[in-house]
Design a protein around this motif. Structure first.
Motif, PDB file in Angstrom:
ATOM      1  N   GLU A   3       0.810  -1.206   0.000  1.00 12.02           N
ATOM      2  CA  GLU A   3       0.000   0.000   0.000  1.00 12.02           C
ATOM      3  C   GLU A   3       0.847   1.261   0.000  1.00 12.02           C
ATOM      4  OE1 GLU A   3      -0.427  -2.249   2.753  1.00 12.02           O
ATOM      5  OE2 GLU A   3      -1.814  -3.454   1.580  1.00 12.02           O
ATOM      6  N   ASN A   4       2.114   1.153   0.356  1.00 13.30           N
ATOM      7  CA  ASN A   4       2.976   2.322   0.475  1.00 13.30           C
ATOM      8  C   ASN A   4       4.083   2.262  -0.578  1.00 13.30           C
ATOM      9  OD1 ASN A   4       4.790   4.338   1.261  1.00 13.30           O
ATOM     10  ND2 ASN A   4       4.282   4.083   3.415  1.00 13.30           N
ATOM     11  N   GLU A   5       3.913   3.024  -1.648  1.00 14.08           N
ATOM     12  CA  GLU A   5       4.858   2.991  -2.762  1.00 14.08           C
ATOM     13  C   GLU A   5       6.243   3.496  -2.354  1.00 14.08           C
ATOM     14  OE1 GLU A   5       5.329   4.704  -7.279  1.00 14.08           O
ATOM     15  OE2 GLU A   5       3.347   4.616  -6.380  1.00 14.08           O
ATOM     16  N   ARG A   6       6.297   4.503  -1.495  1.00 18.14           N
ATOM     17  CA  ARG A   6       7.599   5.023  -1.050  1.00 18.14           C
ATOM     18  C   ARG A   6       8.372   3.979  -0.250  1.00 18.14           C
ATOM     19  NH1 ARG A   6       8.366  10.874  -1.094  1.00 18.14           N
ATOM     20  NH2 ARG A   6       6.536  11.794  -2.018  1.00 18.14           N
ATOM     21  N   LEU A   7       7.686   3.257   0.603  1.00 15.70           N
ATOM     22  CA  LEU A   7       8.336   2.201   1.380  1.00 15.70           C
ATOM     23  C   LEU A   7       8.851   1.105   0.461  1.00 15.70           C
ATOM     24  CD1 LEU A   7       9.090   1.055   4.128  1.00 15.70           C
ATOM     25  CD2 LEU A   7       6.800   0.069   4.265  1.00 15.70           C
ATOM     26  N   PHE A   8       8.067   0.758  -0.554  1.00 19.06           N
ATOM     27  CA  PHE A   8       8.488  -0.242  -1.525  1.00 19.06           C
ATOM     28  C   PHE A   8       9.748   0.219  -2.253  1.00 19.06           C
ATOM     29  CE2 PHE A   8       8.454  -2.119  -5.776  1.00 19.06           C
ATOM     30  CZ  PHE A   8       8.388  -3.455  -5.462  1.00 19.06           C
ATOM     31  N   LYS A   9       9.780   1.494  -2.697  1.00 23.69           N
ATOM     32  CA  LYS A   9      10.955   2.030  -3.404  1.00 23.69           C
ATOM     33  C   LYS A   9      12.174   2.036  -2.489  1.00 23.69           C
ATOM     34  CE  LYS A   9       9.956   3.097  -7.621  1.00 23.69           C
ATOM     35  NZ  LYS A   9      10.703   2.533  -8.720  1.00 23.69           N
ATOM     36  N   LEU A  10      11.989   2.365  -1.226  1.00 23.55           N
ATOM     37  CA  LEU A  10      13.101   2.363  -0.275  1.00 23.55           C
ATOM     38  C   LEU A  10      13.673   0.965  -0.136  1.00 23.55           C
ATOM     39  CD1 LEU A  10      14.865   3.782   1.811  1.00 23.55           C
ATOM     40  CD2 LEU A  10      13.055   3.391   3.487  1.00 23.55           C
ATOM     41  N   LYS A  11      12.805  -0.023  -0.003  1.00 25.07           N
ATOM     42  CA  LYS A  11      13.264  -1.409   0.114  1.00 25.07           C
ATOM     43  C   LYS A  11      13.975  -1.845  -1.162  1.00 25.07           C
ATOM     44  CE  LYS A  11      12.865  -3.867   3.194  1.00 25.07           C
ATOM     45  NZ  LYS A  11      13.859  -4.141   4.249  1.00 25.07           N
ATOM     46  N   VAL A  41      13.535   4.146 -12.484  1.00 29.76           N
ATOM     47  CA  VAL A  41      13.645   3.067 -11.503  1.00 29.76           C
ATOM     48  C   VAL A  41      13.849   3.626 -10.114  1.00 29.76           C
ATOM     49  CG1 VAL A  41      15.122   1.169 -10.720  1.00 29.76           C
ATOM     50  CG2 VAL A  41      14.470   1.333 -13.126  1.00 29.76           C
ATOM     51  N   PHE A  42      14.676   4.670  -9.990  1.00 27.78           N
ATOM     52  CA  PHE A  42      15.022   5.197  -8.679  1.00 27.78           C
ATOM     53  C   PHE A  42      14.221   6.429  -8.275  1.00 27.78           C
ATOM     54  CE2 PHE A  42      18.767   2.730  -9.883  1.00 27.78           C
ATOM     55  CZ  PHE A  42      18.827   1.895  -8.792  1.00 27.78           C
ATOM     56  N   SER A  43      13.234   6.779  -9.067  1.00 29.16           N
ATOM     57  CA  SER A  43      12.402   7.932  -8.746  1.00 29.16           C
ATOM     58  C   SER A  43      11.447   7.585  -7.616  1.00 29.16           C
ATOM     59  CB  SER A  43      11.612   8.363  -9.980  1.00 29.16           C
ATOM     60  OG  SER A  43      10.746   9.418  -9.628  1.00 29.16           O
ATOM     61  N   VAL A  44      11.487   8.386  -6.559  1.00 26.37           N
ATOM     62  CA  VAL A  44      10.618   8.165  -5.404  1.00 26.37           C
ATOM     63  C   VAL A  44       9.363   9.018  -5.549  1.00 26.37           C
ATOM     64  CG1 VAL A  44      10.473   8.331  -2.898  1.00 26.37           C
ATOM     65  CG2 VAL A  44      12.613   7.667  -3.976  1.00 26.37           C
ATOM     66  N   ASN A  45       9.417  10.059  -6.356  1.00 24.85           N
ATOM     67  CA  ASN A  45       8.307  11.006  -6.479  1.00 24.85           C
ATOM     68  C   ASN A  45       7.413  10.687  -7.657  1.00 24.85           C
ATOM     69  OD1 ASN A  45       9.268  12.559  -4.313  1.00 24.85           O
ATOM     70  ND2 ASN A  45      10.760  13.529  -5.646  1.00 24.85           N
TER      71      ASN A  45
END
Length: 46
Positions: A3-11, A41-45
């Motif tokens: 549910e949290n895209e930012r958390l997924f990208k961080l992982k 790939v590395f875009s968090v925003n």
């Protein structure tokens, strides 16, 4: 995490970091859009 895209990208970036620590060198070849693909790939925003 699903549910949290930012958390997924961080992982995802943590995994890339762990892999990068074990690699001595990287050779990249491809089309002119390689930088844009890596940025996506590395875009968090998103």
């Amino acid at each position: 995490m699903e549910e949290n895209e930012r958390l997924f990208k961080l992982k995802e970036m943590e995994y890339v970091e762990k892999i990068a620590e074990k690699i001595g060198g990287i050779t990249v070849s491809g089309n002119g859009g390689m930088v844009e693909q890596l940025a996506a790939v590395f875009s968090v925003n998103k």
